[in-house]
Design an enzyme around this catalytic site. Structure first.
Site, PDB file in Angstrom:
ATOM      1  N   HIS A   1      28.318   9.860  11.809  1.00 17.77           N
ATOM      2  CA  HIS A   1      27.556   9.346  12.951  1.00 17.77           C
ATOM      3  C   HIS A   1      27.217  10.517  13.868  1.00 17.77           C
ATOM      4  CE1 HIS A   1      28.330   5.256  11.789  1.00 17.77           C
ATOM      5  NE2 HIS A   1      29.609   5.530  11.685  1.00 17.77           N
TER       6      HIS A   1
ATOM      7  N   CYS B   1      22.054  10.583  12.081  1.00 23.39           N
ATOM      8  CA  CYS B   1      20.979  10.373  13.044  1.00 23.39           C
ATOM      9  C   CYS B   1      20.759  11.668  13.835  1.00 23.39           C
ATOM     10  CB  CYS B   1      21.323   9.223  13.996  1.00 23.39           C
ATOM     11  SG  CYS B   1      21.449   7.625  13.173  1.00 23.39           S
TER      12      CYS B   1
END
Length: 163
Positions: free
Chosen positions: A92, A134
């Protein structure tokens, strides 16, 4: 390993968060695809840093070679000025950071500083940094050392999804 790279040339840091996740329908296993059913988390995988050993501090130590006394050779990156190094990071992330264990983050500055130390200490000839998270491309913002190629799965303000 399948491409002829021995375990002694691979440092694998695995948080154990997927194989041990209660939502995993087959605990202790991770499959790359449904067709081959090859367990990429099986017994033939040598994990050098597992669970709570996977920290920003240990990651930077592996890159820079600054280990505490008594660190086994299997947990060290044995490279020289002739070595080509591949770093793959996934998890993440966001604008200029990647989470480790959902409890700490490594920043683009931390990565840039660690790779600069690697270059100064002649720990690589060429380095490929591949990030799948991301806003992955933002982790390359502070890479100023020579002979580094950085590839990210997404740009700033862009999500990266796994299927």
């Amino acid at each position: 390993k399948r491409l002829g790279i021995p375990d002694s040339r691979i440092i694998l840091m695995l948080a154990d968060d997927m194989a041990c996740n209660p939502r995993n329908s087959e605990p202790g296993s991770i499959f790359a695809d449904d067709e081959t059913r090859e367990d990429i988390y099986g017994d033939n995988i040598e994990v050098d840093y597992r669970g709570y050993e996977v920290t920003v501090e240990n990651f930077i130590r592996v890159l820079t070679g600054r280990h505490p006394p008594g660190t086994p050779p299997s947990k060290r990156l044995h490279t020289s000025a002739r070595s080509n190094v591949f770093i793959y990071m996934t998890g993440h992330g966001g604008d200029e950071f990647l989470k480790f264990q959902d409890s700490e983050e490594i920043s683009s500055k931390d990565i840039g500083d660690a790779l600069a130390q690697m270059w100064e200490k002649q720990r690589y000839h060429e380095l490929l940094l591949m990030v799948d998270t991301c806003q992955a491309g933002t982790l390359a913002k502070y890479l100023y050392s020579p002979n580094i190629l950085a590839v990210g799965s997404s740009q700033k303000d862009e999500n990266s999804y796994s299927w």
